[in-house]
Design a protein around this motif. Structure first.
Motif, PDB file in Angstrom:
ATOM      1  N   ILE A  91       1.412  -8.460 -14.232  1.00 20.38           N
ATOM      2  CA  ILE A  91       0.647  -8.417 -12.983  1.00 20.38           C
ATOM      3  C   ILE A  91      -0.739  -9.024 -13.174  1.00 20.38           C
ATOM      4  CG2 ILE A  91      -0.374  -6.887 -11.258  1.00 20.38           C
ATOM      5  CD1 ILE A  91       1.999  -4.969 -11.822  1.00 20.38           C
ATOM      6  N   ALA A  92      -1.365  -8.735 -14.328  1.00 21.84           N
ATOM      7  CA  ALA A  92      -2.689  -9.307 -14.609  1.00 21.84           C
ATOM      8  C   ALA A  92      -2.626 -10.831 -14.643  1.00 21.84           C
ATOM      9  CB  ALA A  92      -3.227  -8.765 -15.932  1.00 21.84           C
ATOM     10  N   GLY A  93      -1.586 -11.371 -15.271  1.00 24.48           N
ATOM     11  CA  GLY A  93      -1.407 -12.823 -15.292  1.00 24.48           C
ATOM     12  C   GLY A  93      -1.127 -13.380 -13.914  1.00 24.48           C
ATOM     13  N   LEU A  94      -0.340 -12.643 -13.147  1.00 15.24           N
ATOM     14  CA  LEU A  94       0.008 -13.063 -11.793  1.00 15.24           C
ATOM     15  C   LEU A  94      -1.227 -13.191 -10.902  1.00 15.24           C
ATOM     16  CD1 LEU A  94       2.606 -13.425  -9.898  1.00 15.24           C
ATOM     17  CD2 LEU A  94       2.160 -11.064  -9.226  1.00 15.24           C
ATOM     18  N   PHE A  95      -2.162 -12.234 -11.049  1.00 19.94           N
ATOM     19  CA  PHE A  95      -3.318 -12.173 -10.162  1.00 19.94           C
ATOM     20  C   PHE A  95      -4.578 -12.818 -10.720  1.00 19.94           C
ATOM     21  CE2 PHE A  95      -1.454  -8.225  -7.979  1.00 19.94           C
ATOM     22  CZ  PHE A  95      -1.054  -8.960  -6.875  1.00 19.94           C
ATOM     23  N   ARG A  96      -4.520 -13.406 -11.903  1.00 20.10           N
ATOM     24  CA  ARG A  96      -5.766 -13.899 -12.505  1.00 20.10           C
ATOM     25  C   ARG A  96      -6.424 -14.971 -11.648  1.00 20.10           C
ATOM     26  NH1 ARG A  96      -2.943 -18.096 -14.274  1.00 20.10           N
ATOM     27  NH2 ARG A  96      -3.849 -19.814 -15.447  1.00 20.10           N
ATOM     28  N   HIS A  97      -5.643 -15.761 -10.910  1.00 19.32           N
ATOM     29  CA  HIS A  97      -6.183 -16.837 -10.078  1.00 19.32           C
ATOM     30  C   HIS A  97      -6.023 -16.558  -8.591  1.00 19.32           C
ATOM     31  CE1 HIS A  97      -6.192 -20.198 -13.376  1.00 19.32           C
ATOM     32  NE2 HIS A  97      -7.244 -19.413 -13.411  1.00 19.32           N
ATOM     33  N   ILE A  98      -5.948 -15.294  -8.212  1.00 17.53           N
ATOM     34  CA  ILE A  98      -5.836 -14.980  -6.785  1.00 17.53           C
ATOM     35  C   ILE A  98      -7.071 -15.483  -6.028  1.00 17.53           C
ATOM     36  CG2 ILE A  98      -6.838 -12.654  -7.001  1.00 17.53           C
ATOM     37  CD1 ILE A  98      -4.898 -11.742  -4.807  1.00 17.53           C
ATOM     38  N   GLY A  99      -8.201 -15.578  -6.723  1.00 21.56           N
ATOM     39  CA  GLY A  99      -9.408 -16.112  -6.102  1.00 21.56           C
ATOM     40  C   GLY A  99      -9.227 -17.551  -5.650  1.00 21.56           C
ATOM     41  N   LYS A 100      -8.466 -18.339  -6.407  1.00 22.06           N
ATOM     42  CA  LYS A 100      -8.193 -19.726  -6.014  1.00 22.06           C
ATOM     43  C   LYS A 100      -7.375 -19.766  -4.731  1.00 22.06           C
ATOM     44  CE  LYS A 100      -8.308 -21.880 -10.613  1.00 22.06           C
ATOM     45  NZ  LYS A 100      -7.581 -22.752 -11.566  1.00 22.06           N
TER      46      LYS A 100
ATOM     47  N   ILE B  89       0.835  -1.204   0.000  1.00 24.27           N
ATOM     48  CA  ILE B  89       0.000   0.000   0.000  1.00 24.27           C
ATOM     49  C   ILE B  89       0.869   1.253   0.000  1.00 24.27           C
ATOM     50  CG2 ILE B  89      -1.639   1.368   1.363  1.00 24.27           C
ATOM     51  CD1 ILE B  89      -2.791  -1.263   2.412  1.00 24.27           C
ATOM     52  N   LYS B  90       1.885   1.260   0.859  1.00 20.22           N
ATOM     53  CA  LYS B  90       2.756   2.427   0.976  1.00 20.22           C
ATOM     54  C   LYS B  90       3.558   2.658  -0.301  1.00 20.22           C
ATOM     55  CE  LYS B  90       4.692   5.836   3.175  1.00 20.22           C
ATOM     56  NZ  LYS B  90       3.917   7.062   3.458  1.00 20.22           N
ATOM     57  N   VAL B  91       4.111   1.587  -0.863  1.00 18.96           N
ATOM     58  CA  VAL B  91       4.929   1.729  -2.074  1.00 18.96           C
ATOM     59  C   VAL B  91       4.086   2.216  -3.249  1.00 18.96           C
ATOM     60  CG1 VAL B  91       6.248   0.444  -3.810  1.00 18.96           C
ATOM     61  CG2 VAL B  91       6.690   0.081  -1.380  1.00 18.96           C
ATOM     62  N   LEU B  92       2.903   1.640  -3.443  1.00 19.48           N
ATOM     63  CA  LEU B  92       2.037   2.062  -4.538  1.00 19.48           C
ATOM     64  C   LEU B  92       1.605   3.517  -4.363  1.00 19.48           C
ATOM     65  CD1 LEU B  92      -0.194  -1.094  -5.104  1.00 19.48           C
ATOM     66  CD2 LEU B  92       1.874  -0.410  -6.316  1.00 19.48           C
ATOM     67  N   GLU B  93       1.401   3.908  -3.116  1.00 22.10           N
ATOM     68  CA  GLU B  93       1.030   5.302  -2.827  1.00 22.10           C
ATOM     69  C   GLU B  93       2.187   6.236  -3.178  1.00 22.10           C
ATOM     70  OE1 GLU B  93       0.472   7.390   1.336  1.00 22.10           O
ATOM     71  OE2 GLU B  93      -1.230   6.065   0.920  1.00 22.10           O
TER      72      GLU B  93
ATOM     73  N   VAL C 237       6.796  -5.803  -5.859  1.00 16.74           N
ATOM     74  CA  VAL C 237       6.055  -5.600  -4.613  1.00 16.74           C
ATOM     75  C   VAL C 237       4.728  -6.351  -4.657  1.00 16.74           C
ATOM     76  CG1 VAL C 237       4.806  -3.881  -3.249  1.00 16.74           C
ATOM     77  CG2 VAL C 237       7.136  -3.421  -3.983  1.00 16.74           C
ATOM     78  N   LEU C 238       4.025  -6.285  -5.789  1.00 19.87           N
ATOM     79  CA  LEU C 238       2.744  -6.982  -5.912  1.00 19.87           C
ATOM     80  C   LEU C 238       2.942  -8.499  -5.958  1.00 19.87           C
ATOM     81  CD1 LEU C 238       0.881  -4.608  -8.388  1.00 19.87           C
ATOM     82  CD2 LEU C 238       0.371  -4.989  -5.975  1.00 19.87           C
ATOM     83  N   GLU C 239       4.000  -8.930  -6.621  1.00 17.00           N
ATOM     84  CA  GLU C 239       4.279 -10.370  -6.693  1.00 17.00           C
ATOM     85  C   GLU C 239       4.524 -10.937  -5.298  1.00 17.00           C
ATOM     86  OE1 GLU C 239       8.034 -13.132  -7.575  1.00 17.00           O
ATOM     87  OE2 GLU C 239       7.921 -11.302  -8.777  1.00 17.00           O
ATOM     88  N   THR C 240       5.331 -10.235  -4.503  1.00 17.04           N
ATOM     89  CA  THR C 240       5.617 -10.694  -3.154  1.00 17.04           C
ATOM     90  C   THR C 240       4.365 -10.632  -2.279  1.00 17.04           C
ATOM     91  OG1 THR C 240       7.847  -9.790  -3.439  1.00 17.04           O
ATOM     92  CG2 THR C 240       7.229 -10.458  -1.226  1.00 17.04           C
ATOM     93  N   SER C 241       3.495  -9.668  -2.562  1.00 14.40           N
ATOM     94  CA  SER C 241       2.228  -9.575  -1.826  1.00 14.40           C
ATOM     95  C   SER C 241       1.368 -10.807  -2.057  1.00 14.40           C
ATOM     96  CB  SER C 241       1.464  -8.320  -2.255  1.00 14.40           C
ATOM     97  OG  SER C 241       2.178  -7.147  -1.932  1.00 14.40           O
ATOM     98  N   LEU C 242       1.322 -11.289  -3.311  1.00 16.09           N
ATOM     99  CA  LEU C 242       0.529 -12.482  -3.618  1.00 16.09           C
ATOM    100  C   LEU C 242       1.080 -13.687  -2.871  1.00 16.09           C
ATOM    101  CD1 LEU C 242      -1.661 -13.990  -5.184  1.00 16.09           C
ATOM    102  CD2 LEU C 242      -0.051 -14.221  -7.086  1.00 16.09           C
ATOM    103  N   ARG C 243       2.384 -13.851  -2.911  1.00 12.61           N
ATOM    104  CA  ARG C 243       2.998 -14.984  -2.209  1.00 12.61           C
ATOM    105  C   ARG C 243       2.690 -14.920  -0.708  1.00 12.61           C
ATOM    106  NH1 ARG C 243       7.372 -18.676  -3.463  1.00 12.61           N
ATOM    107  NH2 ARG C 243       7.815 -19.806  -1.572  1.00 12.61           N
ATOM    108  N   GLY C 244       2.651 -13.695  -0.180  1.00  7.56           N
ATOM    109  CA  GLY C 244       2.508 -13.514   1.246  1.00  7.56           C
ATOM    110  C   GLY C 244       1.126 -13.813   1.797  1.00  7.56           C
ATOM    111  N   ILE C 245       0.088 -13.874   0.929  1.00  9.14           N
ATOM    112  CA  ILE C 245      -1.253 -14.111   1.479  1.00  9.14           C
ATOM    113  C   ILE C 245      -1.520 -15.588   1.746  1.00  9.14           C
ATOM    114  CG2 ILE C 245      -2.155 -12.071   0.308  1.00  9.14           C
ATOM    115  CD1 ILE C 245      -3.711 -13.879  -1.547  1.00  9.14           C
ATOM    116  N   ASN C 246      -0.624 -16.482   1.310  1.00 13.10           N
ATOM    117  CA  ASN C 246      -0.803 -17.901   1.607  1.00 13.10           C
ATOM    118  C   ASN C 246      -0.628 -18.160   3.097  1.00 13.10           C
ATOM    119  OD1 ASN C 246      -1.279 -19.430  -0.872  1.00 13.10           O
ATOM    120  ND2 ASN C 246       0.706 -18.638  -1.528  1.00 13.10           N
ATOM    121  N   LYS C 247      -1.555 -18.912   3.679  1.00 17.38           N
ATOM    122  CA  LYS C 247      -1.452 -19.269   5.093  1.00 17.38           C
ATOM    123  C   LYS C 247      -0.451 -20.397   5.301  1.00 17.38           C
ATOM    124  CE  LYS C 247      -6.139 -17.829   6.353  1.00 17.38           C
ATOM    125  NZ  LYS C 247      -7.460 -18.268   6.852  1.00 17.38           N
TER     126      LYS C 247
END
Length: 286
Positions: free
Chosen positions: A134-143, A23-27, A87-97
């Motif tokens: 980024i669009a390809g990276l996040f296309r399956h974030i719902g999964k 959030i901070k970096v994108l801002e 930053v966004l790529e690492t964010s996606l990896r980070g949401i995995n429990k």
């Protein structure tokens, strides 16, 4: 606001927030006068993002003789577009429990599609390569979100989809009330990412965008569709390759009018680059 957001939250619980550092970096990146020093200060609070950025800046891709040892120096080397992507790529990896077999397959699928989307965007010149990555990276974030909510059930959905007549989306709706594209679009909308990224998550499988949608968004979603199908055909992020899949008949290939010869070339390029970079992207430390 994404129309189904509150209803999805009701069924699945709170959707993952964007990590604070992202959030901070994108801002900061929205400010044309932002300095590498300020960006480095924001990123330094997240060890995973910091390590990733330093590792990329010192990779052979940039061919530097002298090792980059500071975040500020790494940011200068990479530039704003690559920084945003990382930053966004690492964010996606980070949401995995957790990060077991299923999570690894979903991550491989995300990275494979991102790499493929960037290759196609560069070849066609009809969409920004980094935005399309980024669009390809996040296309399956719902999964990823659905797996986090109930991993055992989502694994059963995936297993059933491989053998049953029902498609994956129908099975997701039966078990979770929503399919992954709706969940993904809700997450990205909640993160205040661009409409193009939201639409890529929502329509990457069917390309059923509104006729009035910006042509640039059409191109991006079509590229992500083709990229995802190439990954399926190669077996990237899949249990096994879908070699019977006819790329020329995919919605994205039809929209972009891609010739069979070009699709074959793109598939070869994706296979070669993914094989070359897979350990780098998929290693635990990244």
């Amino acid at each position: 606001m994404f129309n189904d957001y509150q209803t999805i939250v009701k069924h699945l619980g709170d959707l993952p927030p964007m990590p604070a550092v992202a959030i901070k970096v994108l801002e900061l990146l929205k400010n044309p006068h932002c300095s590498a020093k300020l960006l480095a200060k924001a990123i330094s609070h997240d060890a995973a993002v910091s390590g990733r950025i330093l590792r990329i800046a010192n990779s052979p891709i940039y061919g530097r003789q002298k090792r980059v040892t500071t975040l500020e120096g790494a940011i200068v080397v990479l530039g704003e577009n690559i920084l945003r992507t990382l930053v966004l790529e690492t964010s996606l990896r980070g949401i995995n429990k957790s990060f077991g077999r299923l999570e690894r397959m979903l991550w491989e699928d995300s990275i494979g599609c991102a790499i493929a989307a960037r290759i196609i965007a560069r070849r066609l010149g009809q969409a920004d390569p980094e935005e399309t990555f980024i669009a390809g990276l996040f296309r399956h974030i719902g999964k990823v979100v659905m797996s986090n909510h109930d991993k055992e059930t989502y694994q059963r959905v995936l297993d059933t989809a491989r053998t049953a007549r029902e498609g994956l989306i129908d099975l997701e709706r039966a078990f979770f009330a929503f399919s992954h594209e709706l969940v993904g679009a809700a997450v990205l909308d909640n993160w205040n990412l661009s409409p193009a990224l939201v639409q890529s998550a929502l329509h990457h499988h069917d390309l059923r965008l509104d006729a009035q949608t910006d042509p640039q968004i059409w191109h991006q979603v079509a590229i992500v569709n083709v990229a995802g199908r190439i990954c399926q055909r190669l077996g990237i992020g899949q249990e096994e390759p879908l070699e019977h899949l006819e790329l020329t008949q995919t919605p994205g290939a039809l929209y972009l009018k891609l010739a069979p010869e070009l699709l074959e070339t793109l598939q070869q390029e994706v296979a070669a680059l993914f094989e070359k970079e897979r350990d780098f992207f998929l290693s635990p430390g990244r």
